[in-house]
Design a protein around this motif. Sequence first.
Motif, PDB file in Angstrom:
ATOM      1  N   ALA A 291       4.349   0.390   2.217  1.00  0.00           N
ATOM      2  CA  ALA A 291       4.257  -0.685   3.172  1.00  0.00           C
ATOM      3  C   ALA A 291       3.261  -1.493   3.049  1.00  0.00           C
ATOM      4  CB  ALA A 291       4.453  -0.024   4.401  1.00  0.00           C
ATOM      5  N   GLU A 292       3.438  -2.786   3.791  1.00  0.00           N
ATOM      6  CA  GLU A 292       2.112  -3.799   3.578  1.00  0.00           C
ATOM      7  C   GLU A 292       0.964  -2.914   4.400  1.00  0.00           C
ATOM      8  OE1 GLU A 292       3.020  -7.955   4.754  1.00  0.00           O
ATOM      9  OE2 GLU A 292       4.853  -7.467   3.665  1.00  0.00           O
ATOM     10  N   ASP A 293       1.332  -2.378   5.453  1.00  0.00           N
ATOM     11  CA  ASP A 293       0.016  -2.056   6.336  1.00  0.00           C
ATOM     12  C   ASP A 293       0.409  -0.697   7.057  1.00  0.00           C
ATOM     13  OD1 ASP A 293       1.245  -2.672   8.831  1.00  0.00           O
ATOM     14  OD2 ASP A 293       0.616  -4.626   8.394  1.00  0.00           O
ATOM     15  N   GLU A 294      -0.359   0.071   7.865  1.00  0.00           N
ATOM     16  CA  GLU A 294      -0.121   1.096   8.127  1.00  0.00           C
ATOM     17  C   GLU A 294       0.758   1.206   9.396  1.00  0.00           C
ATOM     18  OE1 GLU A 294      -3.570   3.893   8.505  1.00  0.00           O
ATOM     19  OE2 GLU A 294      -2.559   5.239   9.952  1.00  0.00           O
TER      20      GLU A 294
ATOM     21  N   MET B  56       0.850  -1.089  -0.183  1.00  0.00           N
ATOM     22  CA  MET B  56      -0.034   0.056  -0.246  1.00  0.00           C
ATOM     23  C   MET B  56       0.895   1.388  -0.018  1.00  0.00           C
ATOM     24  SD  MET B  56      -3.008  -0.898   3.050  1.00  0.00           S
ATOM     25  CE  MET B  56      -3.792   0.702   2.621  1.00  0.00           C
ATOM     26  N   GLN B  57      -0.018   2.492  -0.609  1.00  0.00           N
ATOM     27  CA  GLN B  57       1.046   3.559  -0.573  1.00  0.00           C
ATOM     28  C   GLN B  57       0.413   4.513   0.323  1.00  0.00           C
ATOM     29  OE1 GLN B  57       3.596   5.086  -2.317  1.00  0.00           O
ATOM     30  NE2 GLN B  57       4.046   3.860  -4.198  1.00  0.00           N
ATOM     31  N   PHE B  58       1.057   5.463   1.038  1.00  0.00           N
ATOM     32  CA  PHE B  58       0.869   5.964   2.004  1.00  0.00           C
ATOM     33  C   PHE B  58       0.941   7.700   1.769  1.00  0.00           C
ATOM     34  CE2 PHE B  58       0.466   1.932   3.888  1.00  0.00           C
ATOM     35  CZ  PHE B  58      -0.784   2.051   4.631  1.00  0.00           C
ATOM     36  N   ASP B  59       0.330   8.557   1.769  1.00  0.00           N
ATOM     37  CA  ASP B  59       0.673  10.016   1.855  1.00  0.00           C
ATOM     38  C   ASP B  59       1.178  10.405   3.449  1.00  0.00           C
ATOM     39  OD1 ASP B  59       0.356  10.620  -1.006  1.00  0.00           O
ATOM     40  OD2 ASP B  59      -1.635  10.986  -0.473  1.00  0.00           O
ATOM     41  N   VAL B  60       2.355  11.032   3.604  1.00  0.00           N
ATOM     42  CA  VAL B  60       2.548  11.198   4.808  1.00  0.00           C
ATOM     43  C   VAL B  60       3.053  12.569   5.194  1.00  0.00           C
ATOM     44  CG1 VAL B  60       4.446  10.627   6.751  1.00  0.00           C
ATOM     45  CG2 VAL B  60       3.756   8.910   4.908  1.00  0.00           C
ATOM     46  N   LEU B  61       2.451  13.046   6.394  1.00  0.00           N
ATOM     47  CA  LEU B  61       3.065  14.512   6.705  1.00  0.00           C
ATOM     48  C   LEU B  61       3.962  14.091   8.005  1.00  0.00           C
ATOM     49  CD1 LEU B  61       2.950  17.642   6.695  1.00  0.00           C
ATOM     50  CD2 LEU B  61       0.888  17.328   7.902  1.00  0.00           C
ATOM     51  N   ILE B  62       5.038  14.819   8.135  1.00  0.00           N
ATOM     52  CA  ILE B  62       5.870  14.618   9.387  1.00  0.00           C
ATOM     53  C   ILE B  62       6.104  15.946   9.693  1.00  0.00           C
ATOM     54  CG2 ILE B  62       8.108  13.856  10.201  1.00  0.00           C
ATOM     55  CD1 ILE B  62       8.085  11.900   7.904  1.00  0.00           C
ATOM     56  N   GLU B  63       5.678  16.155  10.946  1.00  0.00           N
ATOM     57  CA  GLU B  63       5.526  17.495  11.708  1.00  0.00           C
ATOM     58  C   GLU B  63       6.913  17.437  12.741  1.00  0.00           C
ATOM     59  OE1 GLU B  63       3.006  20.572  14.089  1.00  0.00           O
ATOM     60  OE2 GLU B  63       2.056  18.745  13.348  1.00  0.00           O
TER      61      GLU B  63
ATOM     62  N   GLU C 110       8.362   2.230  10.470  1.00  0.00           N
ATOM     63  CA  GLU C 110       9.372   2.648   9.457  1.00  0.00           C
ATOM     64  C   GLU C 110       9.988   4.143   9.621  1.00  0.00           C
ATOM     65  OE1 GLU C 110       9.441   0.898   5.319  1.00  0.00           O
ATOM     66  OE2 GLU C 110      11.119   2.161   4.960  1.00  0.00           O
ATOM     67  N   LEU C 111       8.580   5.012   9.777  1.00  0.00           N
ATOM     68  CA  LEU C 111       8.882   6.580   9.665  1.00  0.00           C
ATOM     69  C   LEU C 111       9.291   6.826  11.008  1.00  0.00           C
ATOM     70  CD1 LEU C 111       5.551   7.178   7.699  1.00  0.00           C
ATOM     71  CD2 LEU C 111       7.796   7.854   7.034  1.00  0.00           C
ATOM     72  N   GLU C 112       8.738   6.083  12.060  1.00  0.00           N
ATOM     73  CA  GLU C 112       9.214   6.361  13.562  1.00  0.00           C
ATOM     74  C   GLU C 112      10.800   6.402  13.519  1.00  0.00           C
ATOM     75  OE1 GLU C 112       8.254   6.748  16.626  1.00  0.00           O
ATOM     76  OE2 GLU C 112       5.981   6.814  16.072  1.00  0.00           O
ATOM     77  N   ASP C 113      11.420   5.433  12.949  1.00  0.00           N
ATOM     78  CA  ASP C 113      13.011   4.936  12.771  1.00  0.00           C
ATOM     79  C   ASP C 113      13.492   6.127  11.920  1.00  0.00           C
ATOM     80  OD1 ASP C 113      14.923   3.288  13.531  1.00  0.00           O
ATOM     81  OD2 ASP C 113      15.139   2.760  11.018  1.00  0.00           O
ATOM     82  N   LEU C 114      12.859   6.470  10.780  1.00  0.00           N
ATOM     83  CA  LEU C 114      13.636   7.447   9.864  1.00  0.00           C
ATOM     84  C   LEU C 114      13.587   8.970  10.658  1.00  0.00           C
ATOM     85  CD1 LEU C 114      14.241   8.652   7.060  1.00  0.00           C
ATOM     86  CD2 LEU C 114      11.959   9.158   6.488  1.00  0.00           C
ATOM     87  N   CYS C 115      12.533   9.296  11.523  1.00  0.00           N
ATOM     88  CA  CYS C 115      12.527  10.328  12.294  1.00  0.00           C
ATOM     89  C   CYS C 115      13.566  10.178  13.465  1.00  0.00           C
ATOM     90  CB  CYS C 115      11.243  10.812  12.949  1.00  0.00           C
ATOM     91  SG  CYS C 115       9.847  11.197  11.745  1.00  0.00           S
TER      92      CYS C 115
ATOM     93  N   MET D 228      -0.720  10.132   8.435  1.00  0.00           N
ATOM     94  CA  MET D 228      -0.445   9.538   7.253  1.00  0.00           C
ATOM     95  C   MET D 228      -2.136   9.085   6.840  1.00  0.00           C
ATOM     96  SD  MET D 228       1.413   5.961   7.547  1.00  0.00           S
ATOM     97  CE  MET D 228       2.189   6.027   8.917  1.00  0.00           C
ATOM     98  N   GLN D 229      -2.075   8.956   5.542  1.00  0.00           N
ATOM     99  CA  GLN D 229      -3.562   8.453   5.209  1.00  0.00           C
ATOM    100  C   GLN D 229      -3.175   7.503   3.615  1.00  0.00           C
ATOM    101  OE1 GLN D 229      -5.933  11.545   4.887  1.00  0.00           O
ATOM    102  NE2 GLN D 229      -5.372  12.386   2.977  1.00  0.00           N
ATOM    103  N   PRO D 230      -4.030   6.149   3.659  1.00  0.00           N
ATOM    104  CA  PRO D 230      -3.619   5.452   2.491  1.00  0.00           C
ATOM    105  C   PRO D 230      -3.955   6.391   1.191  1.00  0.00           C
ATOM    106  CG  PRO D 230      -5.325   4.483   3.883  1.00  0.00           C
ATOM    107  CD  PRO D 230      -5.104   5.851   4.496  1.00  0.00           C
ATOM    108  N   GLN D 231      -3.166   6.209   0.095  1.00  0.00           N
ATOM    109  CA  GLN D 231      -3.432   6.809  -0.971  1.00  0.00           C
ATOM    110  C   GLN D 231      -4.650   6.382  -1.511  1.00  0.00           C
ATOM    111  OE1 GLN D 231       0.113   6.878  -3.850  1.00  0.00           O
ATOM    112  NE2 GLN D 231       0.930   8.697  -2.866  1.00  0.00           N
ATOM    113  N   VAL D 232      -5.383   7.198  -2.555  1.00  0.00           N
ATOM    114  CA  VAL D 232      -6.893   6.808  -2.896  1.00  0.00           C
ATOM    115  C   VAL D 232      -6.406   6.051  -4.280  1.00  0.00           C
ATOM    116  CG1 VAL D 232      -8.939   7.515  -3.427  1.00  0.00           C
ATOM    117  CG2 VAL D 232      -7.986   8.660  -1.971  1.00  0.00           C
TER     118      VAL D 232
END
Lengths: 224, 86
Positions: free
Chosen positions: B50-53, B1-8, B59-64, B80-84
Amino acid sequence: MTRRVGVVVFPGSNCEHDVVEAIRSLGGEAELLWHDEADLRGVDAVVVPGGFAHGDYLRPGAIARFSPVMTAVAELAASGGPVVGICNGFQVLTEAGLLPGALQKNAGLKFVCATVGLEVASTRSPLTSSCEPGAVLQVPVNHFEGSYTCDGRTLDALRADDRVVLRYVENPNGSLDDIAGICSEGRNVVGLMPHPERAIDPLLGSADGVPLLRSLLETAAVGA
Amino acid sequence: MQFDVLIEVRPRQGISDPEGATIERSLPTLGYDGVTSVRVGKAIRCTIEAEDEALAHAELEDLCARFLTNPVIEDAAISMQPQVER
């Protein structure tokens, strides 16, 4: 034997030639080390100079720490070799985890560009070993993100272990405990915001950077 | 799945934020008297496969933690939200 100091160059570094010039004027050998090569070519000490490594993108030092040369710098540091980070180089060394804490934007968002008084707080470091304890040196600072910060436990450890190497006489940037420079637990890695390489001749306004860089050359000679 | 992500990326609580403080000090001159607690961070957008949210989040936590924040002075909020599907 003449000691060789390697000066790391990242895209965006801009003080490397000043450091090379300063080291040579004190009788040392200096050579530039390109960031993309994980080889220090057998130098006795490393200086990570000032500038804007990788454009300071994301945060100062955040991207530089992943440059191949930093693996070699970390190995030299781990084996006890002297490593000094000046200004942006200090930021790189904190980001790389070779020194604790972080450098924040200056208090009041003030860019500081001035010659300031630095008190030698500890002579137990490769940068201050031939300085007089408590001596006040006039050395320029030139930065926007140089306000040192760390958590309380780290600060306690820095103080207890005599690891605050240089303190500002008049704090120009809001640094915690007036810290201008610190060293690592092993004492061989030093980071400082001021630029000793810009104070090597009275013509430049001060020659007080000389005892600092001379200490580095002498330490490199002992370690080799 | 593709997710759109916003990291603040934000200055951690208790860490001084001179940029936020400077903005806040200028507000009364413009007549905004009730706006306080200004904090300045940065927003990073990306997409992740990624396979799921939960896996994407990990992975994003690790990246941050390793790169996008300096944990000494910053933390991050990830949304984040799944891409439509088109």
